[in-house]
Design a protein around this motif. Structure first.
Motif, PDB file in Angstrom:
ATOM      1  N   PRO A 156     -18.338 -49.478   0.600  1.00 56.94           N
ATOM      2  CA  PRO A 156     -18.030 -50.737   1.282  1.00 56.94           C
ATOM      3  C   PRO A 156     -16.542 -51.035   1.318  1.00 56.94           C
ATOM      4  O   PRO A 156     -15.814 -50.755   0.367  1.00 56.94           O
ATOM      5  CB  PRO A 156     -18.752 -51.775   0.414  1.00 56.94           C
ATOM      6  CG  PRO A 156     -18.783 -51.170  -0.947  1.00 56.94           C
ATOM      7  CD  PRO A 156     -18.937 -49.682  -0.731  1.00 56.94           C
ATOM      8  N   LYS A 157     -16.126 -51.593   2.414  1.00 54.95           N
ATOM      9  CA  LYS A 157     -14.765 -52.135   2.512  1.00 54.95           C
ATOM     10  C   LYS A 157     -14.808 -53.596   2.076  1.00 54.95           C
ATOM     11  O   LYS A 157     -15.845 -54.257   2.165  1.00 54.95           O
ATOM     12  CB  LYS A 157     -14.262 -52.059   3.951  1.00 54.95           C
ATOM     13  CG  LYS A 157     -14.151 -50.663   4.504  1.00 54.95           C
ATOM     14  CD  LYS A 157     -13.409 -50.719   5.860  1.00 54.95           C
ATOM     15  CE  LYS A 157     -13.644 -49.459   6.679  1.00 54.95           C
ATOM     16  NZ  LYS A 157     -15.015 -49.361   7.230  1.00 54.95           N
ATOM     17  N   GLU A 194     -17.005 -56.583   3.690  1.00 47.82           N
ATOM     18  CA  GLU A 194     -18.300 -56.156   4.218  1.00 47.82           C
ATOM     19  C   GLU A 194     -19.434 -56.761   3.364  1.00 47.82           C
ATOM     20  O   GLU A 194     -19.200 -57.263   2.263  1.00 47.82           O
ATOM     21  CB  GLU A 194     -18.396 -54.629   4.234  1.00 47.82           C
ATOM     22  CG  GLU A 194     -17.528 -53.989   5.325  1.00 47.82           C
ATOM     23  CD  GLU A 194     -17.853 -52.526   5.559  1.00 47.82           C
ATOM     24  OE1 GLU A 194     -17.690 -52.068   6.705  1.00 47.82           O
ATOM     25  OE2 GLU A 194     -18.260 -51.828   4.605  1.00 47.82           O
ATOM     26  N   THR A 195     -20.643 -56.670   3.898  1.00 50.80           N
ATOM     27  CA  THR A 195     -21.806 -57.209   3.196  1.00 50.80           C
ATOM     28  C   THR A 195     -22.716 -56.075   2.748  1.00 50.80           C
ATOM     29  O   THR A 195     -23.104 -55.235   3.561  1.00 50.80           O
ATOM     30  CB  THR A 195     -22.584 -58.179   4.111  1.00 50.80           C
ATOM     31  OG1 THR A 195     -21.750 -59.287   4.431  1.00 50.80           O
ATOM     32  CG2 THR A 195     -23.844 -58.681   3.416  1.00 50.80           C
ATOM     33  N   VAL A 196     -23.036 -56.089   1.445  1.00 52.48           N
ATOM     34  CA  VAL A 196     -23.926 -55.079   0.867  1.00 52.48           C
ATOM     35  C   VAL A 196     -25.196 -55.778   0.372  1.00 52.48           C
ATOM     36  O   VAL A 196     -25.116 -56.775  -0.350  1.00 52.48           O
ATOM     37  CB  VAL A 196     -23.246 -54.349  -0.304  1.00 52.48           C
ATOM     38  CG1 VAL A 196     -24.234 -53.416  -1.011  1.00 52.48           C
ATOM     39  CG2 VAL A 196     -22.024 -53.572   0.186  1.00 52.48           C
ATOM     40  N   ALA A 249     -16.619 -56.850  -1.673  1.00 57.24           N
ATOM     41  CA  ALA A 249     -17.681 -57.019  -0.682  1.00 57.24           C
ATOM     42  C   ALA A 249     -18.531 -58.240  -1.036  1.00 57.24           C
ATOM     43  O   ALA A 249     -18.519 -58.723  -2.165  1.00 57.24           O
ATOM     44  CB  ALA A 249     -18.555 -55.766  -0.625  1.00 57.24           C
ATOM     45  N   CYS A 286     -26.672 -63.366   5.153  1.00 53.59           N
ATOM     46  CA  CYS A 286     -25.687 -62.372   5.612  1.00 53.59           C
ATOM     47  C   CYS A 286     -25.195 -62.784   6.996  1.00 53.59           C
ATOM     48  O   CYS A 286     -25.551 -62.166   8.002  1.00 53.59           O
ATOM     49  CB  CYS A 286     -26.303 -60.976   5.683  1.00 53.59           C
ATOM     50  SG  CYS A 286     -27.143 -60.456   4.171  1.00 53.59           S
ATOM     51  N   ASN A 312     -22.588 -62.355   8.580  1.00 52.21           N
ATOM     52  CA  ASN A 312     -21.881 -61.317   9.339  1.00 52.21           C
ATOM     53  C   ASN A 312     -22.669 -60.018   9.437  1.00 52.21           C
ATOM     54  O   ASN A 312     -22.089 -58.955   9.697  1.00 52.21           O
ATOM     55  CB  ASN A 312     -20.515 -61.042   8.705  1.00 52.21           C
ATOM     56  CG  ASN A 312     -19.640 -62.281   8.718  1.00 52.21           C
ATOM     57  OD1 ASN A 312     -19.615 -63.024   9.704  1.00 52.21           O
ATOM     58  ND2 ASN A 312     -18.949 -62.532   7.620  1.00 52.21           N
ATOM     59  N   ASP A 357     -23.732 -54.417   6.285  1.00 50.80           N
ATOM     60  CA  ASP A 357     -22.958 -53.180   6.465  1.00 50.80           C
ATOM     61  C   ASP A 357     -23.457 -52.053   5.577  1.00 50.80           C
ATOM     62  O   ASP A 357     -23.278 -50.879   5.893  1.00 50.80           O
ATOM     63  CB  ASP A 357     -21.486 -53.449   6.164  1.00 50.80           C
ATOM     64  CG  ASP A 357     -20.914 -54.526   7.063  1.00 50.80           C
ATOM     65  OD1 ASP A 357     -20.841 -54.265   8.282  1.00 50.80           O
ATOM     66  OD2 ASP A 357     -20.595 -55.626   6.574  1.00 50.80           O
ATOM     67  N   GLY A 358     -24.035 -52.420   4.441  1.00 46.43           N
ATOM     68  CA  GLY A 358     -24.536 -51.403   3.528  1.00 46.43           C
ATOM     69  C   GLY A 358     -25.811 -51.886   2.879  1.00 46.43           C
ATOM     70  O   GLY A 358     -25.947 -53.080   2.580  1.00 46.43           O
ATOM     71  N   ASN A 368     -25.663 -53.867  10.855  1.00 44.96           N
ATOM     72  CA  ASN A 368     -24.534 -53.811  11.776  1.00 44.96           C
ATOM     73  C   ASN A 368     -24.332 -52.398  12.327  1.00 44.96           C
ATOM     74  O   ASN A 368     -24.848 -51.433  11.778  1.00 44.96           O
ATOM     75  CB  ASN A 368     -23.254 -54.219  11.045  1.00 44.96           C
ATOM     76  CG  ASN A 368     -23.185 -55.716  10.808  1.00 44.96           C
ATOM     77  OD1 ASN A 368     -23.818 -56.495  11.527  1.00 44.96           O
ATOM     78  ND2 ASN A 368     -22.440 -56.122   9.798  1.00 44.96           N
ATOM     79  N   SER A 399     -23.553 -49.142   9.997  1.00 46.75           N
ATOM     80  CA  SER A 399     -23.974 -49.485   8.641  1.00 46.75           C
ATOM     81  C   SER A 399     -24.545 -48.248   7.937  1.00 46.75           C
ATOM     82  O   SER A 399     -24.959 -47.281   8.576  1.00 46.75           O
ATOM     83  CB  SER A 399     -25.003 -50.615   8.677  1.00 46.75           C
ATOM     84  OG  SER A 399     -26.041 -50.318   9.573  1.00 46.75           O
TER      85      SER A 399
END
Lengths: 339, 339
Positions: free
Chosen positions: B147-148, B151-153, B175, B219, B221, B224-225, B243, B246
């Motif tokens: 994850p950056k 981002e959402t995990v 994240a 979430c 946004n 992402d993961g 996303n 993802s």
């Protein structure tokens, strides 16, 4: 001059399977060229499965095709008038001209129109093996499946523009190439003309278990890479034969394009076999197109990458040809001849 | 000395849901030590979902657990006798001792027994946050989801040994961490004690559509993961919020461990969202354990990585505790106390 352009527009969105009524043929005069513009007489229109997705309104990876506008599509043609210094009358070009005979473009935008060399490569190939379908095959094979020599690569829709290139590119890399296609003629072509090691006729198999047994015979060492164009039962069958650390390049799932449910029966196999499954869209990887086109162009020019084309002659026949493509009636790359 | 070792063996393979009858408690004398051997008194046994897979006969990623032999399992304990120069009485060690009180091992094989430092890290943590579950979380999060910041995990089984670490490691990387767990108590713990941004109680949702709506709120946004421990309806719901680009780390699918079908409803979303789904088994990536354990050990020693343990006291209670784990009755890392 007073040229008339004929184009096919999306008239309505299909509910389920599309039909000819979703399209409309429109004739309009070609306007005069503005500074910077180029007029192209399209010679061939490419028909591709992705267009079915664009006909829907819902969320997808791309904007839906607008209603009452010319259908999106790749084209090759010849410049017939130019007010742009980079293009001359007679230049052969590839672009996204859409389902129409003439294309008036502002060619000062980079990349909307590419000049191509037809000395060793036929113009139509730039819509197939040396175009988007070829690069699609190249990307999924080299960037996701990345086969080692001796591994086994399976591809569905193997006689199509993408599938045929996948198997031949796999062979170039020393892998075993096994196709899945619909019908004995297509399977014979895949093995005898394209040089795959084997091809399975999915129409001879009613369920994943039966197809999986055929895959076992054709892939005695299991499946290391799978290039997915179809989805549904075929994906289920392949997963039953997937090796540890196998890779699936998810390129298309034509079996679900009309909204049919196409569940994956046993996703736990992703874990059991430590698989990697990756979806991709080739237009999002433009930085790799030059390398891909270099290899593809070289292979086509030297006769090492073979392909077949189905040409429906005349713009008015594009809708029927497209509907046939969705049902697998085409044989090789589906084009519409426009001159 | 005449020590008696008690161990639990696999007596029969379950058809569907396992029961206590599949296990057998056996007492045998501990043999005398041969040269190179070490005798360990196990203090804790780790119970983990992967053990359910080993109880089956069928093909999986690992050999099935043999019948009439001690159940496989990770253990921590103390050396009580040694005829090996590398181990001394009193050493604290982690190993794969199995479901038993004593473990006699040939410690000259590299890696079968690891000495551990309990100055700043409790011995039991080497079976959890600083052991296989922690490294599992670390591998899936850092090597697959990667994850950056921002981002959402999302992670399922978020209050468990693996899930709890996934979210906290994601937070360390900047994240947003969102858990899915069963019940209000677990969800409260995940947010208030582990520091996740949100946690959804899957028991409040009867289908993927309902859970997906809750994910949309948690979430804003998108996702992402996703770190998958459960499968089935929960995976379907997550995929509806995934996303573009993802990543899904497929670690476990406990919902299908008893052989129930757990189809993935809409695999076409892999393509639409250009997702990557990758299965992994942490024991196949031993080269990364040192880096993982270094981070995990540092975070535990400094109180930045929190966890909870459920300890069932007494070897004879291991089967019931294991069956409870499969039903999600544990809260945090499930251990069996052996002394």
């Amino acid at each position: 001059m007073s040229l008339i352009n004929r184009q096919i527009q999306l008239a309505s969105r299909p509910a389920g399977e599309p039909s000819a009524e979703n399209f409309r043929l429109v004739s309009t005069p070609v306007p005069a060229l503005a500074e910077g513009q180029v007029l192209v007489r399209n010679h061939y229109l490419s028909l591709d499965p992705y267009m079915r997705g664009r006909m829907n309104e819902g969320k997808s990876y791309a904007q839906p095709q607008p209603l009452d506008e010319v259908m999106i599509g790749g084209t090759v043609g010849e410049v017939v008038a130019s007010r742009n210094e980079h293009f001359q009358v007679g230049d052969k070009v590839v672009g996204m001209g859409g389902w129409q005979e003439y294309q008036l473009v502002d060619a000062s935008q980079r990349g909307v129109l590419q000049k191509v060399d037809t000395t060793h490569i036929p113009l139509s190939a730039y819509l197939g093996a040396v175009g988007m379908p070829g690069v699609t095959a190249w990307y999924g094979l080299t960037q996701i499946i990345a086969p080692k020599a001796g591994e086994t690569v399976v591809v569905s829709a193997a006689s199509g523009a993408v599938g045929g290139a996948v198997g031949q590119l796999a062979k170039v890399r020393g892998a075993r190439a096994v196709g899945i296609a619909g019908g004995a003629d297509k399977c014979r072509y895949v093995v005898e003309e394209l040089g795959f090691d084997a091809c399975i006729d999915y129409k001879e198999h009613r369920d994943a278990r039966s197809l999986s047994a055929a895959l076992k015979s054709a892939c005695p060492n299991g499946i290391d890479g799978y290039f997915e164009n179809v989805g549904g039962m075929i994906l289920d069958a392949v997963m039953l034969r997937a090796n540890a650390f196998s890779r699936v390049a998810m390129c298309g799932m034509i079996s679900g394009y009309n909204g049919e449910p196409i569940p994956m029966s046993a996703p736990q196999l992703i874990l059991v076999n430590r698989m990697k499954i990756e979806g991709f869209i080739v237009s999002e990887h433009m930085e790799l197109w030059p390398a891909a086109l270099k290899e593809l162009g070289g292979l086509v020019a030297t006769g090492k990458l073979k392909y077949r084309e189905s040409v429906a002659q005349g713009l008015e026949n594009a809708p029927e040809a497209f509907l046939g493509l969705l049902k697998g009636r085409n044989f090789g790359k589906q084009l519409v001849g426009l001159i």
